[in-house]
Design a protein around this motif. Structure first.
Motif, mmCIF file in Angstrom:
data_model
loop_
_atom_site.group_PDB
_atom_site.id
_atom_site.type_symbol
_atom_site.label_atom_id
_atom_site.label_comp_id
_atom_site.label_asym_id
_atom_site.label_seq_id
_atom_site.Cartn_x
_atom_site.Cartn_y
_atom_site.Cartn_z
ATOM 1 N N ARG A 181 45.565 -0.405 -3.659
ATOM 2 C CA ARG A 181 44.372 0.021 -4.239
ATOM 3 C C ARG A 181 43.246 -0.692 -3.556
ATOM 4 O O ARG A 181 42.165 0.051 -3.512
ATOM 5 C CB ARG A 181 44.264 -0.445 -5.909
ATOM 6 C CG ARG A 181 45.194 0.584 -6.581
ATOM 7 C CD ARG A 181 44.676 0.211 -8.212
ATOM 8 N NE ARG A 181 45.034 -1.015 -8.507
ATOM 9 C CZ ARG A 181 46.487 -1.162 -9.267
ATOM 10 N NH1 ARG A 181 47.158 -0.179 -9.427
ATOM 11 N NH2 ARG A 181 46.687 -2.403 -9.581
ATOM 12 N N ARG A 221 43.765 3.287 -1.337
ATOM 13 C CA ARG A 221 44.749 4.231 -1.268
ATOM 14 C C ARG A 221 45.276 4.575 -2.794
ATOM 15 O O ARG A 221 44.865 3.805 -3.828
ATOM 16 C CB ARG A 221 45.848 3.781 -0.455
ATOM 17 C CG ARG A 221 45.871 3.535 0.909
ATOM 18 C CD ARG A 221 46.031 4.766 1.774
ATOM 19 N NE ARG A 221 45.951 4.343 3.340
ATOM 20 C CZ ARG A 221 46.513 5.399 4.101
ATOM 21 N NH1 ARG A 221 46.941 6.423 3.662
ATOM 22 N NH2 ARG A 221 46.184 4.947 5.276
ATOM 23 N N LYS A 222 45.929 5.432 -2.845
ATOM 24 C CA LYS A 222 46.623 5.725 -4.336
ATOM 25 C C LYS A 222 47.901 5.216 -4.259
ATOM 26 O O LYS A 222 48.482 4.738 -3.436
ATOM 27 C CB LYS A 222 46.905 7.515 -4.077
ATOM 28 C CG LYS A 222 45.789 8.256 -4.095
ATOM 29 C CD LYS A 222 46.292 9.760 -4.064
ATOM 30 C CE LYS A 222 45.234 10.728 -4.135
ATOM 31 N NZ LYS A 222 45.621 12.226 -4.202
ATOM 32 N N VAL A 223 47.874 4.623 -5.710
ATOM 33 C CA VAL A 223 49.241 3.887 -5.753
ATOM 34 C C VAL A 223 50.533 4.761 -5.454
ATOM 35 O O VAL A 223 51.691 3.939 -5.168
ATOM 36 C CB VAL A 223 49.329 3.696 -7.458
ATOM 37 C CG1 VAL A 223 50.504 2.786 -7.823
ATOM 38 C CG2 VAL A 223 47.921 2.458 -7.674
ATOM 39 N N SER A 224 50.585 5.896 -5.675
ATOM 40 C CA SER A 224 51.667 6.585 -5.135
ATOM 41 C C SER A 224 51.812 6.894 -3.878
ATOM 42 O O SER A 224 52.916 7.324 -3.289
ATOM 43 C CB SER A 224 51.566 8.216 -5.786
ATOM 44 O OG SER A 224 50.409 8.823 -5.493
ATOM 45 N N ASP A 225 50.920 6.385 -3.073
ATOM 46 C CA ASP A 225 51.218 6.305 -1.383
ATOM 47 C C ASP A 225 52.393 5.496 -1.100
ATOM 48 O O ASP A 225 52.731 4.701 -1.778
ATOM 49 C CB ASP A 225 49.989 5.923 -0.653
ATOM 50 C CG ASP A 225 48.881 7.006 -0.696
ATOM 51 O OD1 ASP A 225 49.025 8.212 -1.194
ATOM 52 O OD2 ASP A 225 47.675 6.777 -0.350
#
Length: 248
Positions: A199, A203-207
């Protein structure tokens, strides 16, 4: 090769695989010693290796108190070995019995892999400072006094765009590196999860969190150009921590 950890545990220890992995993340090599004979053999081997590599040797006494006393009798022949012992309780009587063995540090029995790794990391730093003072010249002959033998302090300068080494050398950071180091430095325990760091980078947490490892490796090489070791450690399957003092 990294510092050796002689893990003395005659009993079956269910935490050993997690300990082995976590310590490897900190650059340690765990050597399981199930009895005093294997401890004595491993001690001779690692001390011989240490004379060549200058890497410290440490021992973890994870057995019961009577068995730990037997192990200590072996380790007393090697005063340069750092010794950590497990304790079954934190009451005064139990701690006093453990400390009277002459150990350098202690941990609660069945502590987490993170706690064990951080305690050994702190012990390693104290051992290295002790060696540094022993080989340095006396004060007044160009050496440093004990007052200067403190933990290395890093700093974020120029609104976080420069990471200053303990020797005062500024290392310029990219935007991603700045956000990453800032995210660690602003935490009370100087550690952050993969999700928090992603974060912070926008970025996305799912990255894929492996991009964090790439960033750390790049920053580690950048700092190494100034003959300094970046004290950012990976916390297995959790995140990263800045394992030194840092001011913002």
């Amino acid at each position: 090769m990294g510092p050796a950890i002689l893990f003395y545990s005659p009993e079956e220890n269910p935490h050993l695989p997690a300990y082995t992995q976590m310590l490897a993340n900190y650059g340690f090599r765990l050597c399981h010693c199930p009895d005093t004979a294997s401890l004595r053999h491993a001690l001779r081997r690692e001390l011989s290796s240490s004379r060549r590599t200058a890497e410290p040797v440490m021992a973890v006494l994870a057995a019961s108190a009577p068995l730990n006393r037997s192990a200590v009798s072996i380790l007393t022949a090697a005063p340069d070995v750092g010794v950590l012992a497990y304790v079954d309780g934190c009451d005064d009587a139990t701690l006093a019995e453990t400390l009277q063995l002459g150990v350098d540090a202690w941990c609660p029995r069945d502590c987490s892999a993170v706690v064990l790794a951080l305690t050994l990391h702190g012990l390693k730093r104290r051992m290295e400072r002790g060696v540094s003072r022993a080989v340095g010249s006396p004060q007044g002959d160009g050496g440093t006094s004990d007052a200067h033998a403190v933990d290395k302090v890093w700093a974020l300068r120029d609104q976080g765009w420069a990471l200053e080494t303990p020797d005062g050398v500024p290392v310029r950071l990219t935007s991603s590196e700045r956000q990453f180091v800032m995210a660690l430095a602003m935490q009370s325990d100087k550690s952050a999860s993969h999700a928090q760091l992603l974060r912070a980078l926008g970025r996305k947490v799912s990255d894929d969190h492996r991009i964090l490892g790439v960033l750390v490796s790049r920053l580690r090489r950048k700092v190494a150009q100034f003959e300094e070791e970046l004290p950012i450690k990976s916390i297995y399957d959790r995140g990263y921590m800045f394992a030194a003092q840092i001011t913002v």
